[in-house]
Design an enzyme around this catalytic site. Structure first.
Site, PDB file in Angstrom:
ATOM      1  N   ASP A  27      90.747  86.505  75.346  1.00  0.00           N
ATOM      2  CA  ASP A  27      91.670  86.632  76.478  1.00  0.00           C
ATOM      3  C   ASP A  27      92.431  85.315  76.639  1.00  0.00           C
ATOM      4  O   ASP A  27      91.825  84.259  76.857  1.00  0.00           O
ATOM      5  CB  ASP A  27      90.905  86.920  77.776  1.00  0.00           C
ATOM      6  CG  ASP A  27      90.395  88.355  77.849  1.00  0.00           C
ATOM      7  OD1 ASP A  27      90.842  89.193  77.042  1.00  0.00           O
ATOM      8  OD2 ASP A  27      89.548  88.627  78.725  1.00  0.00           O
ATOM      9  N   GLY A  75      87.185  91.646  76.494  1.00  0.00           N
ATOM     10  CA  GLY A  75      86.977  92.945  75.834  1.00  0.00           C
ATOM     11  C   GLY A  75      85.869  93.677  76.577  1.00  0.00           C
ATOM     12  O   GLY A  75      84.847  93.068  76.923  1.00  0.00           O
ATOM     13  N   LYS A  76      86.078  94.963  76.827  1.00  0.00           N
ATOM     14  CA  LYS A  76      85.088  95.723  77.602  1.00  0.00           C
ATOM     15  C   LYS A  76      83.727  95.721  76.917  1.00  0.00           C
ATOM     16  O   LYS A  76      82.687  95.615  77.562  1.00  0.00           O
ATOM     17  CB  LYS A  76      85.574  97.157  77.797  1.00  0.00           C
ATOM     18  CG  LYS A  76      86.699  97.260  78.782  1.00  0.00           C
ATOM     19  CD  LYS A  76      87.136  98.666  79.017  1.00  0.00           C
ATOM     20  CE  LYS A  76      88.207  98.694  80.094  1.00  0.00           C
ATOM     21  NZ  LYS A  76      87.716  98.177  81.385  1.00  0.00           N
ATOM     22  N   ALA A  93      82.420  93.444  74.828  1.00  0.00           N
ATOM     23  CA  ALA A  93      81.768  92.130  74.964  1.00  0.00           C
ATOM     24  C   ALA A  93      81.246  91.941  76.386  1.00  0.00           C
ATOM     25  O   ALA A  93      80.128  91.460  76.603  1.00  0.00           O
ATOM     26  CB  ALA A  93      82.748  91.019  74.591  1.00  0.00           C
ATOM     27  N   ASN A 105      85.173 105.313  86.021  1.00  0.00           N
ATOM     28  CA  ASN A 105      85.622 104.995  87.372  1.00  0.00           C
ATOM     29  C   ASN A 105      86.412 106.179  87.927  1.00  0.00           C
ATOM     30  O   ASN A 105      86.640 107.180  87.235  1.00  0.00           O
ATOM     31  CB  ASN A 105      86.382 103.661  87.417  1.00  0.00           C
ATOM     32  CG  ASN A 105      87.723 103.714  86.708  1.00  0.00           C
ATOM     33  OD1 ASN A 105      88.288 104.786  86.488  1.00  0.00           O
ATOM     34  ND2 ASN A 105      88.253 102.559  86.344  1.00  0.00           N
ATOM     35  N   THR A 133      82.128 105.468  89.387  1.00  0.00           N
ATOM     36  CA  THR A 133      82.217 104.319  90.299  1.00  0.00           C
ATOM     37  C   THR A 133      83.484 104.420  91.146  1.00  0.00           C
ATOM     38  O   THR A 133      84.520 104.899  90.693  1.00  0.00           O
ATOM     39  CB  THR A 133      82.189 102.987  89.538  1.00  0.00           C
ATOM     40  OG1 THR A 133      83.328 102.903  88.676  1.00  0.00           O
ATOM     41  CG2 THR A 133      80.921 102.832  88.711  1.00  0.00           C
ATOM     42  N   ASP A 161      83.695 101.480  97.502  1.00  0.00           N
ATOM     43  CA  ASP A 161      83.014 102.643  98.084  1.00  0.00           C
ATOM     44  C   ASP A 161      81.762 103.043  97.307  1.00  0.00           C
ATOM     45  O   ASP A 161      81.190 104.110  97.555  1.00  0.00           O
ATOM     46  CB  ASP A 161      83.980 103.834  98.162  1.00  0.00           C
ATOM     47  CG  ASP A 161      85.080 103.592  99.179  1.00  0.00           C
ATOM     48  OD1 ASP A 161      84.791 102.899 100.174  1.00  0.00           O
ATOM     49  OD2 ASP A 161      86.213 104.042  98.953  1.00  0.00           O
ATOM     50  N   ASP A 213      82.524  96.833  83.967  1.00  0.00           N
ATOM     51  CA  ASP A 213      81.751  96.487  82.767  1.00  0.00           C
ATOM     52  C   ASP A 213      80.396  95.885  83.162  1.00  0.00           C
ATOM     53  O   ASP A 213      79.371  96.168  82.540  1.00  0.00           O
ATOM     54  CB  ASP A 213      82.522  95.473  81.901  1.00  0.00           C
ATOM     55  CG  ASP A 213      83.878  96.003  81.465  1.00  0.00           C
ATOM     56  OD1 ASP A 213      84.057  97.234  81.440  1.00  0.00           O
ATOM     57  OD2 ASP A 213      84.761  95.177  81.154  1.00  0.00           O
ATOM     58  N   MET A 247      80.151  89.891  90.905  1.00  0.00           N
ATOM     59  CA  MET A 247      81.249  89.733  89.945  1.00  0.00           C
ATOM     60  C   MET A 247      82.613  89.777  90.625  1.00  0.00           C
ATOM     61  O   MET A 247      83.507  89.003  90.266  1.00  0.00           O
ATOM     62  CB  MET A 247      81.127  90.846  88.893  1.00  0.00           C
ATOM     63  CG  MET A 247      82.001  90.693  87.708  1.00  0.00           C
ATOM     64  SD  MET A 247      81.607  89.206  86.776  1.00  0.00           S
ATOM     65  CE  MET A 247      82.945  89.272  85.584  1.00  0.00           C
TER      66      MET A 247
HETATM   67  P1  ATP Z   1      87.288  97.119  86.681  1.00  0.00           P
HETATM   68  O1  ATP Z   1      88.049  96.421  87.773  1.00  0.00           O
HETATM   69  O2  ATP Z   1      86.354  96.243  85.956  1.00  0.00           O
HETATM   70  O3  ATP Z   1      88.162  97.968  85.777  1.00  0.00           O
HETATM   71  P2  ATP Z   1      86.288  99.651  87.436  1.00  0.00           P
HETATM   72  O4  ATP Z   1      87.564 100.221  87.981  1.00  0.00           O
HETATM   73  O5  ATP Z   1      85.819 100.135  86.122  1.00  0.00           O
HETATM   74  O6  ATP Z   1      86.335  98.096  87.460  1.00  0.00           O
HETATM   75  P3  ATP Z   1      85.101 100.013  90.038  1.00  0.00           P
HETATM   76  O7  ATP Z   1      84.854 101.419  90.430  1.00  0.00           O
HETATM   77  O8  ATP Z   1      86.282  99.331  90.632  1.00  0.00           O
HETATM   78  O9  ATP Z   1      85.096  99.941  88.449  1.00  0.00           O
HETATM   79  O10 ATP Z   1      83.826  99.121  90.404  1.00  0.00           O
HETATM   80  C1  ATP Z   1      82.583  99.257  89.745  1.00  0.00           C
HETATM   81  C2  ATP Z   1      81.486  98.883  90.711  1.00  0.00           C
HETATM   82  O11 ATP Z   1      81.699  97.528  91.124  1.00  0.00           O
HETATM   83  C3  ATP Z   1      81.464  99.697  91.988  1.00  0.00           C
HETATM   84  O12 ATP Z   1      80.720 100.893  91.855  1.00  0.00           O
HETATM   85  C4  ATP Z   1      80.822  98.720  92.959  1.00  0.00           C
HETATM   86  O13 ATP Z   1      79.404  98.739  92.815  1.00  0.00           O
HETATM   87  C5  ATP Z   1      81.347  97.365  92.483  1.00  0.00           C
HETATM   88  N1  ATP Z   1      82.536  96.968  93.252  1.00  0.00           N
HETATM   89  C6  ATP Z   1      83.826  97.108  92.899  1.00  0.00           C
HETATM   90  N2  ATP Z   1      84.655  96.639  93.865  1.00  0.00           N
HETATM   91  C7  ATP Z   1      83.852  96.171  94.854  1.00  0.00           C
HETATM   92  C8  ATP Z   1      84.077  95.558  96.121  1.00  0.00           C
HETATM   93  N3  ATP Z   1      85.312  95.325  96.593  1.00  0.00           N
HETATM   94  N4  ATP Z   1      83.004  95.203  96.853  1.00  0.00           N
HETATM   95  C9  ATP Z   1      81.738  95.412  96.402  1.00  0.00           C
HETATM   96  N5  ATP Z   1      81.457  95.989  95.215  1.00  0.00           N
HETATM   97  C10 ATP Z   1      82.489  96.376  94.446  1.00  0.00           C
END
Ligand code: ATP
Length: 286
Positions: A12, A38-39, A41, A179, A205, A209, A237, A267
């Site tokens: 990156d 990378g997802k 990694a 997601n 995910t 929420d 990830d 994270m």
């Molecule tokens: P990415 O941003 O890495 O692409 P994603 O879209 O694959 O993420 P999300 O559904 O946004 O995945 O988030 C994955 C998990 O991370 C959620 O189920 C939750 O446990 C946690 N998470 C994401 N955002 C938040 C937040 N604002 N506060 C607390 N936990 C969060």
């Protein structure tokens, strides 16, 4: 047990720019930083930081040997990462002062991982080991079918969503992780909900929420852990890596989700990707 992760490895490159340039325009970057990404990694690092034994199946070019070595430093077994001719996969990310970004992704060596490389790696797997993959490499079909034949638990993190790929993989899958956006894309393409595909365990995910666990026709929602988000890159990830590591340790699914949600909450409160994925001590202390 081992988590075998067929996954992308990217370099990156982050360029800070005053604004995103328009077509034909040249502007100077005020700062450059480089990191492991990378997802694939990210998921390997997360699972390794959670204490799992992770064997990454992947490829870099000679310019990316440092990325493989970085994975080794994180405790990932990198013996099945090939060094191939050509460039390592990379993402050139321009970030402006408003937080807007533009990304150019070059798959590089990730697109050259062969069935021979995958077969050679997982021929060493044991019954019950996890096989994980995402969509930033090729050969998911071969991996899934071979993994299933070997008695592995096959997990697919459908990220990023690639139309036309999922249906043929469904018979080989034990776990599906996606997601909310990917879940909608799946529904638009296949005309069914992710939980209606007949896969034993599905996790959807929903950012802040939390997440849904769908099994045997029943959906249970698990809340996210509270966090003040500054950068959500890598949250999904991290969630996936920790979830599999928890299941690999024999935790009940509810406990594995809790562990994954804690790790993902830490994270989102940090800038960066693989290099800042929390370790198990931090996650348990949350
Ligand atoms: P990415 O941003 O890495 O692409 P994603 O879209 O694959 O993420 P999300 O559904 O946004 O995945 O988030 C994955 C998990 O991370 C959620 O189920 C939750 O446990 C946690 N998470 C994401 N955002 C938040 C937040 N604002 N506060 C607390 N936990 C969060």
């Amino acid at each position: 047990m081992t988590i075998w992760n067929l996954g992308s490895i990217n370099v990156d490159n982050f360029y800070s720019v005053p604004r995103i340039p328009g077509p034909g325009e040249t502007i100077a970057s005020t700062e450059l930083s480089m990191g492991l990404g990378g997802k694939g990694a990210n998921m390997s690092v997360a699972a390794a930081r959670a204490g799992a034994h992770v064997a990454h199946i992947g490829a870099v070019g000679s310019d990316g040997v440092w990325a493989r070595d970085r994975l080794t430093e994180f405790g990932v077994d990198t013996r099945h990462i090939g060094v191939l001719t050509g460039a390592t996969g990379h993402a050139n990310i321009m970030r402006d002062t408003e937080g807007e970004n533009t990304i150019v992704l070059y798959p590089g060596a990730n697109a050259k991982i062969s069935t021979d490389m995958i077969g050679a790696a997982i021929s060493g797997a044991e019954t019950g080991d996890f096989l994980l993959f995402q969509n930033e490499t090729g050969e998911q079909g071969f991996a899934a079918e071979t993994g299933r034949k070997l008695g592995m638990r096959v997990a697919y993190a459908v990220a990023p969503y690639v139309p036309g790929r999922l249906r043929a993989l469904v018979p080989f899958l034990d776990l599906l992780i996606l997601n909310a956006v990917e879940a909608r894309q799946l529904q638009d393409e296949l005309g069914v909900l992710a939980g209606e595909l007949g896969i034993e365990n599905v996790f959807v995910t929903h950012g802040a929420d939390g997440c849904d666990w769908i099994t045997q026709g029943e959906t249970r929602r698990f809340p996210a852990h509270p966090a003040i988000p500054v950068d959500t890159t890598g949250a999904g990830d991290t969630f996936t890596g920790y979830l599999l590591a928890g299941l690999d340790r024999g935790h009940p699914v509810e406990e594995a989700i809790d562990l994954a949600s804690r790790a993902a909450a830490l994270m989102v409160a940090r800038h960066g990707t693989a290099d800042v994925i929390p370790d198990l001590r931090e996650v348990l202390a949350l």
